[in-house]
Structures are given as structure tokens and as C-alpha cells.
Write a protein that holds these residues in place. Sequence first.
Motif, PDB file in Angstrom:
ATOM      1  N   VAL A  30       2.277  -0.401  -3.845  1.00 53.27           N
ATOM      2  CA  VAL A  30       1.267   0.186  -4.673  1.00 53.27           C
ATOM      3  C   VAL A  30       1.923   0.081  -6.567  1.00 53.27           C
ATOM      4  O   VAL A  30       1.192  -0.459  -7.073  1.00 53.27           O
ATOM      5  CB  VAL A  30       1.572   1.803  -4.511  1.00 53.27           C
ATOM      6  N   LYS A  31       2.996  -0.370  -6.161  1.00 49.48           N
ATOM      7  CA  LYS A  31       3.810  -0.947  -7.143  1.00 49.48           C
ATOM      8  C   LYS A  31       3.013  -2.743  -8.049  1.00 49.48           C
ATOM      9  O   LYS A  31       3.032  -2.298  -8.776  1.00 49.48           O
ATOM     10  CB  LYS A  31       4.986  -0.488  -7.525  1.00 49.48           C
ATOM     11  N   LEU A  32       2.662  -3.412  -6.605  1.00 47.80           N
ATOM     12  CA  LEU A  32       2.471  -4.284  -7.434  1.00 47.80           C
ATOM     13  C   LEU A  32       1.110  -4.299  -7.751  1.00 47.80           C
ATOM     14  O   LEU A  32       0.688  -4.865  -8.549  1.00 47.80           O
ATOM     15  CB  LEU A  32       2.317  -5.163  -6.299  1.00 47.80           C
ATOM     16  N   HIS A  33      -0.051  -3.648  -6.984  1.00 46.48           N
ATOM     17  CA  HIS A  33      -1.499  -3.040  -7.367  1.00 46.48           C
ATOM     18  C   HIS A  33      -1.356  -2.491  -9.285  1.00 46.48           C
ATOM     19  O   HIS A  33      -1.953  -3.090  -9.214  1.00 46.48           O
ATOM     20  CB  HIS A  33      -1.958  -2.204  -6.616  1.00 46.48           C
ATOM     21  N   PHE A  51      -3.513   6.988 -11.223  1.00 48.28           N
ATOM     22  CA  PHE A  51      -2.597   6.107 -10.742  1.00 48.28           C
ATOM     23  C   PHE A  51      -2.267   4.490 -12.028  1.00 48.28           C
ATOM     24  O   PHE A  51      -1.290   3.906 -11.648  1.00 48.28           O
ATOM     25  CB  PHE A  51      -3.324   5.310  -9.383  1.00 48.28           C
ATOM     26  N   PHE A  52      -2.908   4.851 -12.860  1.00 44.94           N
ATOM     27  CA  PHE A  52      -2.834   3.994 -13.533  1.00 44.94           C
ATOM     28  C   PHE A  52      -2.043   4.149 -14.580  1.00 44.94           C
ATOM     29  O   PHE A  52      -1.363   2.586 -15.011  1.00 44.94           O
ATOM     30  CB  PHE A  52      -3.880   4.369 -14.918  1.00 44.94           C
ATOM     31  N   ASN A  53      -1.382   5.476 -14.493  1.00 43.08           N
ATOM     32  CA  ASN A  53       0.207   5.451 -15.182  1.00 43.08           C
ATOM     33  C   ASN A  53       1.527   5.569 -14.008  1.00 43.08           C
ATOM     34  O   ASN A  53       1.903   5.873 -14.892  1.00 43.08           O
ATOM     35  CB  ASN A  53      -0.180   6.628 -15.862  1.00 43.08           C
ATOM     36  N   GLU A  54       0.896   4.936 -13.389  1.00 38.91           N
ATOM     37  CA  GLU A  54       1.896   4.641 -12.306  1.00 38.91           C
ATOM     38  C   GLU A  54       3.052   5.813 -11.643  1.00 38.91           C
ATOM     39  O   GLU A  54       4.011   5.934 -11.650  1.00 38.91           O
ATOM     40  CB  GLU A  54       2.803   3.730 -12.388  1.00 38.91           C
ATOM     41  N   ARG A  55       1.721   6.778 -11.559  1.00 38.90           N
ATOM     42  CA  ARG A  55       2.569   8.091 -10.710  1.00 38.90           C
ATOM     43  C   ARG A  55       1.727   8.313  -9.751  1.00 38.90           C
ATOM     44  O   ARG A  55       0.418   8.312  -9.571  1.00 38.90           O
ATOM     45  CB  ARG A  55       2.053   9.267 -11.590  1.00 38.90           C
ATOM     46  N   ASP A  56       2.331   9.184  -8.285  1.00 34.20           N
ATOM     47  CA  ASP A  56       0.965   9.033  -7.168  1.00 34.20           C
ATOM     48  C   ASP A  56       1.113  11.135  -7.439  1.00 34.20           C
ATOM     49  O   ASP A  56       0.700  11.957  -5.691  1.00 34.20           O
ATOM     50  CB  ASP A  56       2.471   9.344  -5.772  1.00 34.20           C
ATOM     51  N   TYR A  57       1.519  11.396  -8.755  1.00 33.34           N
ATOM     52  CA  TYR A  57       0.330  12.984  -8.451  1.00 33.34           C
ATOM     53  C   TYR A  57      -0.017  12.771 -10.247  1.00 33.34           C
ATOM     54  O   TYR A  57      -0.097  11.994 -11.006  1.00 33.34           O
ATOM     55  CB  TYR A  57       1.699  14.045  -8.420  1.00 33.34           C
ATOM     56  N   VAL A  58      -0.486  14.258 -10.123  1.00 30.61           N
ATOM     57  CA  VAL A  58      -1.930  13.991 -10.923  1.00 30.61           C
ATOM     58  C   VAL A  58      -1.634  15.366 -11.983  1.00 30.61           C
ATOM     59  O   VAL A  58      -0.890  16.476 -10.930  1.00 30.61           O
ATOM     60  CB  VAL A  58      -3.322  14.797 -10.301  1.00 30.61           C
ATOM     61  N   LEU A  59      -1.620  15.391 -13.158  1.00 31.28           N
ATOM     62  CA  LEU A  59      -0.921  15.638 -14.397  1.00 31.28           C
ATOM     63  C   LEU A  59      -2.307  17.174 -14.593  1.00 31.28           C
ATOM     64  O   LEU A  59      -3.009  16.081 -14.640  1.00 31.28           O
ATOM     65  CB  LEU A  59       0.054  15.347 -15.178  1.00 31.28           C
ATOM     66  N   PRO A  60      -1.932  17.833 -15.272  1.00 33.45           N
ATOM     67  CA  PRO A  60      -3.235  18.886 -15.986  1.00 33.45           C
ATOM     68  C   PRO A  60      -4.097  17.872 -17.410  1.00 33.45           C
ATOM     69  O   PRO A  60      -4.593  17.614 -17.539  1.00 33.45           O
ATOM     70  CB  PRO A  60      -2.718  20.173 -17.190  1.00 33.45           C
ATOM     71  N   GLU A  61      -2.620  16.565 -18.281  1.00 31.02           N
ATOM     72  CA  GLU A  61      -3.142  15.636 -18.747  1.00 31.02           C
ATOM     73  C   GLU A  61      -4.761  14.708 -18.945  1.00 31.02           C
ATOM     74  O   GLU A  61      -5.313  14.093 -19.392  1.00 31.02           O
ATOM     75  CB  GLU A  61      -1.751  15.335 -19.857  1.00 31.02           C
ATOM     76  N   ASP A  62      -4.461  14.708 -17.273  1.00 28.37           N
ATOM     77  CA  ASP A  62      -5.317  13.983 -16.573  1.00 28.37           C
ATOM     78  C   ASP A  62      -6.381  14.113 -16.471  1.00 28.37           C
ATOM     79  O   ASP A  62      -7.853  13.498 -16.653  1.00 28.37           O
ATOM     80  CB  ASP A  62      -4.109  13.388 -14.970  1.00 28.37           C
ATOM     81  N   SER A 119      -7.953  -1.506  -1.260  1.00 27.78           N
ATOM     82  CA  SER A 119      -6.685  -1.632  -1.259  1.00 27.78           C
ATOM     83  C   SER A 119      -6.595  -0.650  -1.853  1.00 27.78           C
ATOM     84  O   SER A 119      -5.844   0.763  -2.223  1.00 27.78           O
ATOM     85  CB  SER A 119      -5.351  -2.804  -1.411  1.00 27.78           C
ATOM     86  N   ILE A 120      -6.143  -0.210  -3.398  1.00 30.09           N
ATOM     87  CA  ILE A 120      -6.625   0.382  -4.838  1.00 30.09           C
ATOM     88  C   ILE A 120      -7.751   1.680  -4.066  1.00 30.09           C
ATOM     89  O   ILE A 120      -6.728   2.671  -4.733  1.00 30.09           O
ATOM     90  CB  ILE A 120      -6.432  -0.350  -5.639  1.00 30.09           C
ATOM     91  N   LYS A 121      -8.633   1.614  -3.613  1.00 29.76           N
ATOM     92  CA  LYS A 121      -9.680   2.646  -3.606  1.00 29.76           C
ATOM     93  C   LYS A 121      -8.411   3.806  -2.738  1.00 29.76           C
ATOM     94  O   LYS A 121      -8.289   4.796  -3.163  1.00 29.76           O
ATOM     95  CB  LYS A 121     -10.325   2.448  -3.127  1.00 29.76           C
ATOM     96  N   GLU A 122      -8.367   2.680  -1.222  1.00 33.56           N
ATOM     97  CA  GLU A 122      -7.196   3.737  -0.819  1.00 33.56           C
ATOM     98  C   GLU A 122      -5.985   4.500  -1.186  1.00 33.56           C
ATOM     99  O   GLU A 122      -5.507   5.565  -0.952  1.00 33.56           O
ATOM    100  CB  GLU A 122      -6.444   2.994  -0.051  1.00 33.56           C
ATOM    101  N   GLU A 123      -5.095   3.750  -2.443  1.00 35.38           N
ATOM    102  CA  GLU A 123      -4.233   4.461  -2.843  1.00 35.38           C
ATOM    103  C   GLU A 123      -4.367   5.152  -3.797  1.00 35.38           C
ATOM    104  O   GLU A 123      -3.440   5.916  -4.009  1.00 35.38           O
ATOM    105  CB  GLU A 123      -3.628   3.189  -3.340  1.00 35.38           C
ATOM    106  N   ILE A 124      -5.324   5.734  -4.732  1.00 33.32           N
ATOM    107  CA  ILE A 124      -6.165   6.516  -5.306  1.00 33.32           C
ATOM    108  C   ILE A 124      -6.052   7.751  -4.359  1.00 33.32           C
ATOM    109  O   ILE A 124      -6.081   9.039  -4.734  1.00 33.32           O
ATOM    110  CB  ILE A 124      -7.052   5.925  -6.407  1.00 33.32           C
ATOM    111  N   ASN A 125      -6.626   7.064  -3.480  1.00 31.88           N
ATOM    112  CA  ASN A 125      -7.109   8.790  -2.753  1.00 31.88           C
ATOM    113  C   ASN A 125      -6.131   9.319  -2.199  1.00 31.88           C
ATOM    114  O   ASN A 125      -6.290  10.318  -1.888  1.00 31.88           O
ATOM    115  CB  ASN A 125      -7.733   7.652  -1.579  1.00 31.88           C
ATOM    116  N   ARG A 126      -5.334   9.013  -2.087  1.00 33.77           N
ATOM    117  CA  ARG A 126      -3.754   9.411  -1.208  1.00 33.77           C
ATOM    118  C   ARG A 126      -3.214   9.795  -2.332  1.00 33.77           C
ATOM    119  O   ARG A 126      -1.970  10.351  -2.469  1.00 33.77           O
ATOM    120  CB  ARG A 126      -2.893   7.775  -0.925  1.00 33.77           C
ATOM    121  N   VAL A 127      -3.245   9.354  -3.944  1.00 29.54           N
ATOM    122  CA  VAL A 127      -2.690  10.179  -5.146  1.00 29.54           C
ATOM    123  C   VAL A 127      -3.220  11.304  -4.347  1.00 29.54           C
ATOM    124  O   VAL A 127      -3.649  12.215  -4.530  1.00 29.54           O
ATOM    125  CB  VAL A 127      -3.391   9.808  -6.532  1.00 29.54           C
TER     126      VAL A 127
END
Length: 329
Positions: free
Chosen positions: A10-13, A277-288, A216-224
Motif C-alpha cells: 500500500v505504501k509503495l502504491h 488514500f492519496f494522503n496516505e491514510r487508511d481512513y476518511v476525514l470530514p475534510e476529504d 491493486s490500488i482500486k482494491e486498496e482504496i476500496n479498503r479505506v
Amino acid sequence: MAEITELERVKLHQHKVKQVFSEVGKVVVGQSYMINRLLIGLFTNGHILLEGVPGLAKTLTVNTLAKVLHLDFQRIQFTPDLLPADLVGTMIYNQKLGNFEVKKGPIFANLILADEINRSPAKVQSALLEAMQEKQVTIGETTFYLDKPFLVLATQNPVEQEGTYPLPEAQVDRFMMKVHINYLDKADELEVMRRMSNMSFTGEVSTVLDKADIFSIKEEINRVSISETLEKYIIELVFATRRPLEYGLREEAAYIQFGVSPRASISLNLAAKAIAFFNERDYVLPEDIKEVAHDVLSHRLILNYEAEADGIVASQIIDVILKKVAISR
């Protein structure tokens, strides 16, 4: 060599996504916002409607992005005489073999730039939008599945409206986001002038991601992850456009003809996950959610004639909704 862990992958992507911005920036100046939105669409299966005057590097950006992602790219200039067959393909007769063969159209690519989509008749627009929705086209009696990933980037010129066929609201709703492209600032325009005036400038870029990385990135975003609180916040934002009086939006209610569709809540959720995901987090913030709210909601909010007469636009109403709708704890 030891296999990398899921977290390392994930970090690599996430690092590679940042490289995409840098690589495209070697050719395109000052359009990181547009690149960001195009990547959101690519990684969440959402098509993008771009609106901006000519000369803002829309075609160059998409073409460069396709090279950096190692994807097939086709630009289709929409004109009043364009036919659906020019888009999806047709059956042609082979005189030597004495039978009909399929000639595929330019829709068979990964990235499609539908330039000035509002210049073509409704039949052509419908053919494109059907391909966007179904991810397949039918030529003759045969159905062909489009290659994945498949992303349509349609452009509209907001200035010239003569001889155009405006997209109906139901068709505009199929675009995940509508992105307004503005003029560059002075420093960026100076850099553009210098680059493009240099005849030895080649605009070469390197491939950063391949199709396997994209899937792979699609799957990783789906898991956020997104909390139930923020899921409900998205629903509140959507319902504020449909029942504005319940949210204390009395002035705004007078201008709203129809609120946004259920596609808006889905798109807000997905786009917010991509931003996280672009901001290297695995969770969503209100700002997103707030960051993508205008792009997702504005083109879906249908205003009445009073709004037009008073010079009120959808983005102004979205601003008020974002200020007044609170996040329930």
C-alpha cells in the motif's frame, strides 16, 4: 527476495501515485487539481466531465497521463455530423472473403477523451454513455466487452454554445464529477510559454504504474475505512439538497428545482476514500468529503429559472450546505 507485506505494498502504491503527479508535471504545468480528479475517476471507476475554455491542456494532460500509466488513449472530436458507428465501430463487407467483419471504433481504449461532447447529437451522446454505464458495446449481433480500466473524460466548452446539443441532466448525472478547469496563474503560464516555445522540448515521460498496479490500488482504496458518522454526514449533505427547508436553508430552497440523485452519495463516498488514500491514510476525514463535495454535487443540483435570473449558481448553494450541515456525533 522476501515478499513484501500488504502494508508495504500500500505504501509503495501511495508513493507511486505521488510519482505520477511528478511525472505528468514534467510536461503539464499547474494542473495538479485536474490530474488529482482524473486519478480519482480512474481508481474508483467514475467518469469525469471537464469544463474549461480551449487551450488549458486538457488533451495534453490526458495523453500524458495515459503514457505515465501505460494505458491506451484515444481522443474523439465530437462534431454535429458524428455517427454512433464512428464511435463504437461498424460491420464492413470483406469482398475477398465474402462476409462481414467487425471494425472496432475508437471507444476500444482505456482512456477516452470525448472532446466537446455537447457538439454531437443525442444518438452519439447516448452511444457513449451506454458504453460508460455497461462497459460494453454491441456491433451487429455481437457484444464486445471494453478493456479494463475504462475511463471517459468528456469536455465541454462553456463559452461557445451555438450549434451544441446540451447533455440532459440524466446523462450528466452519470459522470462521477464535473471538474472546472481555470486559467493558470502568471508564474505557471510563464513556465508553459517557456516550455512550449522551446522547440527542442520533447515532453518525454516514464511509465510509473501498469494495469496490475491500477487494479491493486482500486482494491486498496476500496479498503479505506469510513466511519458510520461520516457515512451519515454524506447522507445529510445529499438530503439537504432535496429537503432544504428541513435544514434551515430557506433562501436556497427557493432556487432548487431538484436535489441530487443517489449517485451523488455513492460518488462522495468513493471520492473521499480516494482522497484519503492519496494522503496516505487508511481512513476518511470530514475534510476529504468537503474537498470533493463541489465536484460531485454541483452538476447534479438542478436549479430553477429564479436562480438563473438572480445569478445564483449551484456552487454557491453547495457552499451554504457545507457550512450549515453539521456532523452528528
